[in-house]
Write an enzyme that holds these catalytic residues in place. Structure first.
Site, PDB file in Angstrom:
ATOM      1  N   ARG A 241       0.987  -0.478   0.037  1.00 27.33           N
ATOM      2  CA  ARG A 241      -0.197   0.023  -0.209  1.00 27.33           C
ATOM      3  C   ARG A 241       1.017   1.514  -0.259  1.00 27.33           C
ATOM      4  O   ARG A 241       1.852   1.388   0.476  1.00 27.33           O
ATOM      5  CB  ARG A 241      -1.153  -0.156   1.122  1.00 27.33           C
ATOM      6  CG  ARG A 241      -1.943  -0.659   1.023  1.00 27.33           C
ATOM      7  CD  ARG A 241      -3.436  -0.086   0.183  1.00 27.33           C
ATOM      8  NE  ARG A 241      -4.653  -0.810   0.322  1.00 27.33           N
ATOM      9  CZ  ARG A 241      -4.216  -2.092  -0.850  1.00 27.33           C
ATOM     10  NH1 ARG A 241      -3.319  -2.224  -1.206  1.00 27.33           N
ATOM     11  NH2 ARG A 241      -5.919  -2.544  -0.420  1.00 27.33           N
ATOM     12  N   GLU A 270      -1.824   8.242  -4.008  1.00 30.55           N
ATOM     13  CA  GLU A 270      -2.720   7.731  -5.115  1.00 30.55           C
ATOM     14  C   GLU A 270      -2.919   8.317  -5.904  1.00 30.55           C
ATOM     15  O   GLU A 270      -4.835   7.751  -5.203  1.00 30.55           O
ATOM     16  CB  GLU A 270      -2.415   6.314  -5.756  1.00 30.55           C
ATOM     17  CG  GLU A 270      -3.034   5.064  -4.727  1.00 30.55           C
ATOM     18  CD  GLU A 270      -2.636   3.552  -5.272  1.00 30.55           C
ATOM     19  OE1 GLU A 270      -1.525   3.134  -4.303  1.00 30.55           O
ATOM     20  OE2 GLU A 270      -3.856   3.381  -5.247  1.00 30.55           O
ATOM     21  N   HIS A 288      -0.872   0.480  -9.199  1.00 33.13           N
ATOM     22  CA  HIS A 288      -1.330  -0.407  -8.289  1.00 33.13           C
ATOM     23  C   HIS A 288      -2.195  -1.164  -8.984  1.00 33.13           C
ATOM     24  O   HIS A 288      -3.300  -1.823  -9.675  1.00 33.13           O
ATOM     25  CB  HIS A 288      -2.864   0.122  -7.757  1.00 33.13           C
ATOM     26  CG  HIS A 288      -3.368  -0.360  -6.544  1.00 33.13           C
ATOM     27  ND1 HIS A 288      -3.385   0.801  -5.351  1.00 33.13           N
ATOM     28  CD2 HIS A 288      -3.250  -1.058  -5.833  1.00 33.13           C
ATOM     29  CE1 HIS A 288      -3.560  -0.395  -4.208  1.00 33.13           C
ATOM     30  NE2 HIS A 288      -3.406  -1.270  -5.010  1.00 33.13           N
TER      31      HIS A 288
END
Ligand code: GLV
Length: 338
Positions: A241, A270, A288
């Protein structure tokens, strides 16, 4: 014919998964995928029994305040730092995630980033595409770091960490790991992995992969002090993360050659990416996508749908969502909603 429950799906999902949902419940699925502000989320959730949401949707106390209808929020991810689970529990709302179905695909991707970063794949390709390859194969260009035979470090040894570790055998890599709690011996043996203290891991790993969940304790688990312990020849991979790594400190370490390279799939804040990372040739960056194979994303969507249906009392798992995060809310559901 209208059904007894209605649900909101915050993004387009695989048609077969939507069709499966529609056998049991009325489905309102968004046709676009974007981050929705809290006021819009509140409104979307106001008159539905359940919702399937993704990491871009932050479901917290404010968003569910006063909501007397919602019974389940099914997350389309294994990580659930976008859900305020205690707030959902006190409101009698079940929360679910999508563990396991993505372990192997995500482990594959951790290796993808490790290998790509160690061997300068992204920067070499950018250079080639820019028409700069004019002299044939040059012996001293693009010298990377070996991966095979090196010591692999894994910080965070849940099921994805274990899947990563099992792959290391093929690369002839000893595996060291650090986890809050040590794994049972049979799992350590299966993964050929040895537990060490975190500082030891940082010092000894030739390459390090991060697979921690994000929470307050893990915020900046890798910052300037931790980076300073790592080998200057190391590659750091973050598939966990954003926020687990201090991206600004990482950019400085990469720029100054205190760390050889990084493979990053997740970022603080993000979809914004720290501008200093964007400047660096020794960072491989992706948006991601660690679990993004077609089969795995379909399995995640199916599991989210199964969780949601089960929470609403439909389908083969009725009453028992397969990956329930707050079983203590099961009793509260009835109290809070009657
Ligand atoms: C993706 O990041 C997930 O948590 O599933």
């Amino acid at each position: 014919m209208s059904k007894s429950h209605n649900v909101w799906v915050s993004r387009p999902l695989f048609p077969e998964v939507l069709a499966h949902l529609a056998q049991y419940v009325d489905v309102r699925a968004e046709t676009d995928e974007r981050q929705r502000p809290p006021a819009e989320l509140r409104e979307k959730l106001a008159d539905v029994d359940g919702a399937i949401v993704g990491l871009g949707e932050r479901i917290d106390a404010g968003v569910i305040a006063g909501n007397r209808k919602l019974r389940v929020v099914a997350n389309l991810a294994v990580g659930y730092n976008n859900l305020d689970v205690p707030a959902l529990t006190s409101a009698g709302i079940l929360a679910t995630n999508t563990p396991d179905v993505l372990n192997e695909t995500t482990a594959d991707y951790a290796w993808t980033l490790l290998l790509a970063a160690a061997r300068h794949v992204s920067s070499a390709e950018r250079w080639l595409r820019a028409g700069q390859w004019r002299e044939g194969m040059r012996f001293h260009d693009w010298l990377g770091m070996d991966v095979h035979g090196k010591t692999l470090g894994i910080l965070g040894m849940g099921r994805i960490g274990q899947a990563i570790a099992r792959r290391a055998y093929g690369f002839g890599m000893p595996v060291l790991y650090h986890n809050r709690s040590r794994l049972p011996e049979n799992i350590e043996r299966d993964c050929r992995a040895r537990w060490v203290e975190k500082a030891d891991l940082l010092r000894r790993a030739d390459h390090l992969i991060l697979v921690l969940p994000y929470n307050a304790q893990n915020h900046h688990a890798i910052g300037a002090a931790e980076l300073a312990l790592m080998k200057p020849t190391a590659v750091l991979v973050n598939i966990a993360r954003g926020g687990i790594v201090d991206d600004a400190a990482l950019a400085v370490a990469l720029r100054e050659g205190r760390l050889a390279a990084a493979g990053l799939d997740v970022f603080e804040g993000e979809p914004s990416v720290h501008p200093a990372l964007l400047e660096l040739d020794n960072a491989v960056l992706s948006p991601h996508i660690a679990s993004a194979s077609a089969d795995t994303r379909r399995a995640m969507a199916q599991l989210a749908a199964d969780n949601l249906l089960a929470a609403l009392g439909h389908g083969p798992d009725a009453g028992h969502p397969p990956s329930l995060l707050n079983p203590e809310a099961l009793g509260a559901v009835h109290e809070a909603k009657t």
